[in-house]
Design a protein around this motif. Structure first.
Motif, PDB file in Angstrom:
ATOM      1  N   ASP A 150       0.807  -1.303   0.422  1.00 53.47           N
ATOM      2  CA  ASP A 150       0.400  -0.112  -0.003  1.00 53.47           C
ATOM      3  C   ASP A 150       0.635   0.943  -0.165  1.00 53.47           C
ATOM      4  O   ASP A 150       0.780   1.851  -0.824  1.00 53.47           O
ATOM      5  CB  ASP A 150      -0.770   0.350   1.441  1.00 53.47           C
ATOM      6  CG  ASP A 150      -1.617  -0.986   1.810  1.00 53.47           C
ATOM      7  OD1 ASP A 150      -2.025  -1.524   0.770  1.00 53.47           O
ATOM      8  OD2 ASP A 150      -2.305  -1.270   2.800  1.00 53.47           O
ATOM      9  N   LYS A 151       1.482   0.917   0.490  1.00 57.40           N
ATOM     10  CA  LYS A 151       2.459   2.555   0.691  1.00 57.40           C
ATOM     11  C   LYS A 151       3.193   2.883  -0.540  1.00 57.40           C
ATOM     12  O   LYS A 151       3.136   3.947  -1.004  1.00 57.40           O
ATOM     13  CB  LYS A 151       3.736   2.516   1.790  1.00 57.40           C
ATOM     14  CG  LYS A 151       4.215   3.299   2.219  1.00 57.40           C
ATOM     15  CD  LYS A 151       5.547   3.180   3.854  1.00 57.40           C
ATOM     16  CE  LYS A 151       4.954   2.469   5.194  1.00 57.40           C
ATOM     17  NZ  LYS A 151       6.556   2.278   5.598  1.00 57.40           N
ATOM     18  N   GLU A 153       1.661   2.214  -3.084  1.00 55.61           N
ATOM     19  CA  GLU A 153       0.772   3.459  -4.204  1.00 55.61           C
ATOM     20  C   GLU A 153       0.548   4.280  -3.255  1.00 55.61           C
ATOM     21  O   GLU A 153      -0.067   5.454  -3.789  1.00 55.61           O
ATOM     22  CB  GLU A 153      -0.140   2.105  -4.514  1.00 55.61           C
ATOM     23  CG  GLU A 153      -0.051   1.194  -5.186  1.00 55.61           C
ATOM     24  CD  GLU A 153      -1.035   0.177  -4.902  1.00 55.61           C
ATOM     25  OE1 GLU A 153      -1.633   0.250  -4.418  1.00 55.61           O
ATOM     26  OE2 GLU A 153      -0.205  -1.196  -5.093  1.00 55.61           O
ATOM     27  N   ILE A 154       0.500   4.799  -2.282  1.00 50.51           N
ATOM     28  CA  ILE A 154      -0.094   6.131  -1.386  1.00 50.51           C
ATOM     29  C   ILE A 154       1.156   7.155  -1.206  1.00 50.51           C
ATOM     30  O   ILE A 154       2.593   7.125  -1.215  1.00 50.51           O
ATOM     31  CB  ILE A 154      -0.616   5.741   0.029  1.00 50.51           C
ATOM     32  CG1 ILE A 154      -1.029   4.810   0.197  1.00 50.51           C
ATOM     33  CG2 ILE A 154      -0.692   7.167   0.544  1.00 50.51           C
ATOM     34  CD1 ILE A 154      -1.576   4.857   1.250  1.00 50.51           C
ATOM     35  N   SER A 194      -6.586  13.728  -0.406  1.00 54.12           N
ATOM     36  CA  SER A 194      -5.926  12.359   0.284  1.00 54.12           C
ATOM     37  C   SER A 194      -6.931  12.148   0.293  1.00 54.12           C
ATOM     38  O   SER A 194      -6.519  10.205   0.254  1.00 54.12           O
ATOM     39  CB  SER A 194      -5.328  13.311   1.308  1.00 54.12           C
ATOM     40  OG  SER A 194      -4.970  14.539   0.808  1.00 54.12           O
ATOM     41  N   LYS A 197      -6.407   9.068  -2.706  1.00 58.29           N
ATOM     42  CA  LYS A 197      -5.637   8.760  -2.924  1.00 58.29           C
ATOM     43  C   LYS A 197      -5.190   6.841  -1.391  1.00 58.29           C
ATOM     44  O   LYS A 197      -4.746   6.199  -1.457  1.00 58.29           O
ATOM     45  CB  LYS A 197      -4.140   9.611  -2.366  1.00 58.29           C
ATOM     46  CG  LYS A 197      -3.788   9.907  -4.240  1.00 58.29           C
ATOM     47  CD  LYS A 197      -2.683  10.980  -3.359  1.00 58.29           C
ATOM     48  CE  LYS A 197      -2.721  12.199  -4.924  1.00 58.29           C
ATOM     49  NZ  LYS A 197      -1.527  13.337  -4.690  1.00 58.29           N
ATOM     50  N   LEU A 198      -5.999   7.736  -0.421  1.00 58.21           N
ATOM     51  CA  LEU A 198      -5.624   6.059   0.817  1.00 58.21           C
ATOM     52  C   LEU A 198      -6.874   5.775   0.705  1.00 58.21           C
ATOM     53  O   LEU A 198      -6.872   4.592   1.576  1.00 58.21           O
ATOM     54  CB  LEU A 198      -6.424   7.738   2.467  1.00 58.21           C
ATOM     55  CG  LEU A 198      -4.955   8.395   2.471  1.00 58.21           C
ATOM     56  CD1 LEU A 198      -5.109   9.722   3.007  1.00 58.21           C
ATOM     57  CD2 LEU A 198      -3.817   7.688   3.084  1.00 58.21           C
ATOM     58  N   GLN A 199      -8.061   6.201  -0.416  1.00 57.23           N
ATOM     59  CA  GLN A 199      -9.185   5.151  -0.063  1.00 57.23           C
ATOM     60  C   GLN A 199     -10.061   5.458   0.485  1.00 57.23           C
ATOM     61  O   GLN A 199     -10.456   3.843   1.024  1.00 57.23           O
ATOM     62  CB  GLN A 199      -8.541   3.310  -0.967  1.00 57.23           C
ATOM     63  CG  GLN A 199      -7.985   3.892  -2.132  1.00 57.23           C
ATOM     64  CD  GLN A 199      -7.284   2.672  -2.982  1.00 57.23           C
ATOM     65  OE1 GLN A 199      -7.106   1.560  -1.644  1.00 57.23           O
ATOM     66  NE2 GLN A 199      -8.113   2.020  -4.166  1.00 57.23           N
ATOM     67  N   LYS A 209      -5.382   6.630   8.502  1.00 56.23           N
ATOM     68  CA  LYS A 209      -4.957   5.325   7.608  1.00 56.23           C
ATOM     69  C   LYS A 209      -3.645   6.004   7.359  1.00 56.23           C
ATOM     70  O   LYS A 209      -1.942   5.139   7.229  1.00 56.23           O
ATOM     71  CB  LYS A 209      -5.512   4.884   6.291  1.00 56.23           C
ATOM     72  CG  LYS A 209      -4.570   4.759   5.176  1.00 56.23           C
ATOM     73  CD  LYS A 209      -5.501   3.523   4.112  1.00 56.23           C
ATOM     74  CE  LYS A 209      -5.423   2.955   2.737  1.00 56.23           C
ATOM     75  NZ  LYS A 209      -5.907   2.818   2.121  1.00 56.23           N
ATOM     76  N   HIS A 213       0.090   4.427   8.002  1.00 55.01           N
ATOM     77  CA  HIS A 213       1.239   4.187   7.256  1.00 55.01           C
ATOM     78  C   HIS A 213       2.300   5.343   7.142  1.00 55.01           C
ATOM     79  O   HIS A 213       3.543   5.737   6.208  1.00 55.01           O
ATOM     80  CB  HIS A 213       1.117   4.035   5.942  1.00 55.01           C
ATOM     81  CG  HIS A 213       0.298   3.422   5.132  1.00 55.01           C
ATOM     82  ND1 HIS A 213       0.419   2.111   4.285  1.00 55.01           N
ATOM     83  CD2 HIS A 213      -1.280   3.398   5.482  1.00 55.01           C
ATOM     84  CE1 HIS A 213      -0.240   1.305   4.795  1.00 55.01           C
ATOM     85  NE2 HIS A 213      -1.426   1.863   4.880  1.00 55.01           N
TER      86      HIS A 213
END
Length: 216
Positions: A150-151, A153-154, A194, A197-199, A209, A213
């Protein structure tokens, strides 16, 4: 008894460089080399009388992690040392999970490489110090492992992070706008981006979240 070695790397120049390093030692015999995991598996079917494989990670067709998993299922007696140019956290974790017996960096000296091979054959685990340190960190923080993918991708902009930090302190849009010399509508835009991006769909989720992260 000679130690029978195979070298797998998609760069033939690097295969040659590793061979050169091993030429210093009389008890090492290079059985075969391969340019990717698939080629290695074919060669192993013809002859798996090997002690150790020096395996690159990033290769086309079949990468080092996938290949390690397959070799270990079929020939568990063969030891595998990952030889890589990067001490990337996710690679380390995945390679170890796939069954790698050691993990060394390619710029290693001939002596250290030989020592690593001997150590691994004697039941130890050859590990470059920086990699050993990262492995310890990963074990101490298993949550980081889940977040590695995940990291990557964020990626929030500096502004979005600043807005989130203010938001995490419970400040209103107007207060954040004032603190960061922005208009409230710009603040709202940053927050919307944000969230995307963080979904996430709420302030609480976003803050949690981002903290998880280590973004804020």
């Amino acid at each position: 008894m000679k130690i029978k070695v195979s070298i797998v790397d998609d760069n033939s120049f690097l295969i040659h460089a590793i061979k050169e390093k091993l030429l210093f030692f009389d008890d090492i015999e290079i059985k075969h080399t391969a340019l990717n995991g698939s080629e290695l598996l074919t060669k192993l079917e013809e002859n798996h009388n090997l002690d150790i494989i020096l395996m690159d990670i990033e290769m086309p067709v079949l990468n080092g992690v996938e290949t390690t998993q397959m070799v270990k299922q079929k020939y568990p007696q063969i030891k595998i040392i990952m030889l890589t140019a990067f001490d990337n956290d996710e690679h380390i974790f995945n390679a170890i999970k796939a069954g790698a017996d050691g993990y060394l960096l390619k710029e290693i000296s001939p002596e250290e490489l030989y020592k690593g091979i001997k150590e691994t054959l004697n039941g130890g685990a050859a590990m470059n110090p920086s990699i050993a340190l990262k492995t310890l960190k990963l074990l101490r923080n298993p949550i980081d492992i889940d977040n590695l993918k995940d990291k990557e991708e964020i990626s929030l902009t500096k502004r979005e992070v600043e807005v989130l930090e203010q938001l995490s302190k419970g400040l209103s849009y107007t207060a954040i706008a004032k603190n960061l010399f922005l208009s409230p509508s710009t603040v709202r835009k940053h927050i919307e981006n944000s969230y995307k991006k963080l979904q996430v769909h709420s302030k609480i989720e976003a803050v949690q979240k981002a903290k998880r992260h280590n973004i804020i």
